[in-house]
Design an enzyme around this catalytic site. Structure first.
Site, mmCIF file in Angstrom:
data_model
loop_
_atom_site.group_PDB
_atom_site.id
_atom_site.type_symbol
_atom_site.label_atom_id
_atom_site.label_comp_id
_atom_site.label_asym_id
_atom_site.label_seq_id
_atom_site.Cartn_x
_atom_site.Cartn_y
_atom_site.Cartn_z
ATOM 1 N N ASN A 94 0.798 -1.234 0.000
ATOM 2 C CA ASN A 94 0.000 0.000 0.000
ATOM 3 C C ASN A 94 0.830 1.283 0.000
ATOM 4 O OD1 ASN A 94 -2.524 1.691 0.784
ATOM 5 N ND2 ASN A 94 -1.078 2.052 2.447
ATOM 6 N N TYR A 159 3.588 9.365 -11.211
ATOM 7 C CA TYR A 159 2.597 8.622 -10.421
ATOM 8 C C TYR A 159 1.782 7.693 -11.342
ATOM 9 C CZ TYR A 159 -1.142 7.763 -7.012
ATOM 10 O OH TYR A 159 -2.045 7.162 -6.158
ATOM 11 N N ALA A 161 2.494 6.627 -14.301
ATOM 12 C CA ALA A 161 3.346 5.590 -14.900
ATOM 13 C C ALA A 161 3.633 4.489 -13.884
ATOM 14 C CB ALA A 161 4.654 6.217 -15.395
HETATM 15 P P1 NAP Z 1 -0.790 8.576 2.799
HETATM 16 O O1 NAP Z 1 -1.909 9.036 3.681
HETATM 17 O O2 NAP Z 1 0.283 9.529 2.435
HETATM 18 O O3 NAP Z 1 -0.168 7.253 3.464
HETATM 19 C C1 NAP Z 1 0.892 6.569 2.861
HETATM 20 C C2 NAP Z 1 1.807 6.040 3.944
HETATM 21 O O4 NAP Z 1 2.920 5.369 3.314
HETATM 22 C C3 NAP Z 1 2.415 7.175 4.793
HETATM 23 O O5 NAP Z 1 2.424 6.864 6.164
HETATM 24 C C4 NAP Z 1 3.813 7.271 4.209
HETATM 25 O O6 NAP Z 1 4.776 7.846 5.066
HETATM 26 C C5 NAP Z 1 4.112 5.824 3.907
HETATM 27 N N1 NAP Z 1 5.287 5.723 3.051
HETATM 28 C C6 NAP Z 1 5.650 6.567 2.056
HETATM 29 N N2 NAP Z 1 6.819 6.192 1.540
HETATM 30 C C7 NAP Z 1 7.215 5.098 2.219
HETATM 31 C C8 NAP Z 1 8.356 4.274 2.155
HETATM 32 N N3 NAP Z 1 9.341 4.506 1.280
HETATM 33 N N4 NAP Z 1 8.455 3.211 2.999
HETATM 34 C C9 NAP Z 1 7.487 2.963 3.908
HETATM 35 N N5 NAP Z 1 6.382 3.736 4.024
HETATM 36 C C10 NAP Z 1 6.240 4.789 3.188
HETATM 37 O O7 NAP Z 1 -1.359 8.033 1.398
HETATM 38 P P2 NAP Z 1 -2.716 7.234 1.047
HETATM 39 O O8 NAP Z 1 -3.596 8.161 0.330
HETATM 40 O O9 NAP Z 1 -3.208 6.485 2.224
HETATM 41 O O10 NAP Z 1 -2.143 6.227 -0.056
HETATM 42 C C11 NAP Z 1 -1.996 4.835 0.142
HETATM 43 C C12 NAP Z 1 -1.913 4.165 -1.215
HETATM 44 O O11 NAP Z 1 -3.118 4.414 -1.945
HETATM 45 C C13 NAP Z 1 -0.775 4.689 -2.100
HETATM 46 O O12 NAP Z 1 -0.184 3.609 -2.802
HETATM 47 C C14 NAP Z 1 -1.484 5.631 -3.052
HETATM 48 O O13 NAP Z 1 -0.800 5.783 -4.260
HETATM 49 C C15 NAP Z 1 -2.794 4.901 -3.228
HETATM 50 N N6 NAP Z 1 -3.856 5.759 -3.728
HETATM 51 C C16 NAP Z 1 -4.261 6.849 -3.005
HETATM 52 C C17 NAP Z 1 -5.254 7.684 -3.534
HETATM 53 C C18 NAP Z 1 -5.753 8.910 -2.801
HETATM 54 O O14 NAP Z 1 -6.523 9.679 -3.405
HETATM 55 N N7 NAP Z 1 -5.404 9.117 -1.555
HETATM 56 C C19 NAP Z 1 -5.800 7.395 -4.790
HETATM 57 C C20 NAP Z 1 -5.353 6.293 -5.486
HETATM 58 C C21 NAP Z 1 -4.376 5.467 -4.954
HETATM 59 P P3 NAP Z 1 5.158 9.434 4.783
HETATM 60 O O15 NAP Z 1 3.958 10.194 5.197
HETATM 61 O O16 NAP Z 1 6.363 9.674 5.609
HETATM 62 O O17 NAP Z 1 5.442 9.582 3.324
#
Ligand code: NAP
Length: 256
Positions: A94, A159, A161
């Site tokens: 995730n 993103y 890609a």
């Molecule tokens: P988020 O609230 O930013 O949570 C992501 C978590 O992953 C954060 O705690 C982050 O830590 C951690 N993380 C980032 N880089 C990391 C690394 N190198 N190693 C370990 N942990 C890491 O994001 P989210 O919206 O929940 O997103 C979760 C997933 O859903 C992602 O893959 C995202 O692409 C996908 N997604 C999200 C959306 C949306 O609209 N939110 C839409 C489509 C897909 P930091 O805060 O320190 O970076």
């Protein structure tokens, strides 16, 4: 709960579970019966997720404050988990990042960082964990993609890609690993209200576009995705592999 959705006795890893969607997934999987391994670069915040799980289920979770692009740390974690639990049943890849910018402003460094966290990490985690899963002929891997994996969301080239790569990785892993009874699927969210979205510049302007193009006329919440994750982690989805579930309020179904 229907037995086919039960995760009683399963060990599940969720990366990026300190907050946002990963935290909601971890809590949902725990409520369905799984024991959780919480992984995030933000070690301190993982305790919050562990406490929520303890409160809801009484179960303890294991936490690892590691960067999911670091293969040495991933391999050490997997070895430690196998020594302690003897198995890993579920992996949710995730963790992900974004940094929206017009294409002409994207630097090589932006590209490497976003593709590294969003795509390379899913290969590294899946490779380490699948090698253990195949020994037991059982495993569920859920890769976080996005509607950006098959639609062009503007100003997010690396993103999109990376997420397109995640969808292809998912299909190819399914092709190669089905012989070991592993199910590999992806989830494609639309716009979900988390830190990832809050970090984008011009949030309000972007949100107006999202509402205008989303038939359900709102942002998603992390809780809107939990059902899909529990379903793909459970035996309710045992005849599904190499595919994706889109959870986007109808956004990708409409042209405008
Ligand atoms: P988020 O609230 O930013 O949570 C992501 C978590 O992953 C954060 O705690 C982050 O830590 C951690 N993380 C980032 N880089 C990391 C690394 N190198 N190693 C370990 N942990 C890491 O994001 P989210 O919206 O929940 O997103 C979760 C997933 O859903 C992602 O893959 C995202 O692409 C996908 N997604 C999200 C959306 C949306 O609209 N939110 C839409 C489509 C897909 P930091 O805060 O320190 O970076």
């Amino acid at each position: 709960m229907l037995d086919i959705f039960s995760l009683e006795g399963k060990l599940a890893i969720v990366t990026g579970s300190a907050r946002g969607i990963g935290q909601a997934y971890a809590l949902g999987l725990a409520k369905a019966g799984a024991t959780l391994v919480l992984v995030d670069i933000l070690e301190d915040n993982l305790q919050e997720t562990a406490s929520l799980i303890k409160e809801a289920t009484g179960r303890d979770s294991k936490t690892y404050g590691i960067d999911v692009t670091d293969s040495t740390k991933i391999n050490a974690m997997v070895s430690e988990l196998i020594a302690e639990f003897g198995k890993i049943d579920i992996l949710v890849n995730n963790a992900g990042i974004n940094a929206p910018k017009p294409f002409l402003e994207v630097t090589e460094e932006d590209w490497k960082k976003i593709v590294g966290v969003n795509l390379n990490s899913q290969f590294l985690m899946s490779s380490a964990v699948a090698k253990e899963m195949v020994k037991r002929n059982y495993g569920k891997i859920i890769n976080m993609a996005s509607v950006g994996g098959f639609m062009a969301l503007s100003e997010t080239a690396p993103y999109n890609a990376s997420k397109g790569g995640v969808l292809q990785l998912t299909k190819t892993m399914a092709a190669d690993l089905s012989q070991y009874n592993l199910n590999i699927n992806a989830i494609c969210p639309g716009f979900i209200d988390t830190g990832l979205l809050k970090s984008s510049p011009e949030r309000e302007a972007r949100l107006q576009k999202v509402y205008a193009n989303t038939p359900l006329n709102r942002l998603g919440e992390p809780s809107d995705l939990v059902g899909a994750c529990v379903f793909l982690a459970s035996d309710a989805s045992k005849y599904m592999t190499g595919t994706q579930i889109v959870v986007d309020g109808g956004m990708s179904a409409v042209a405008m």
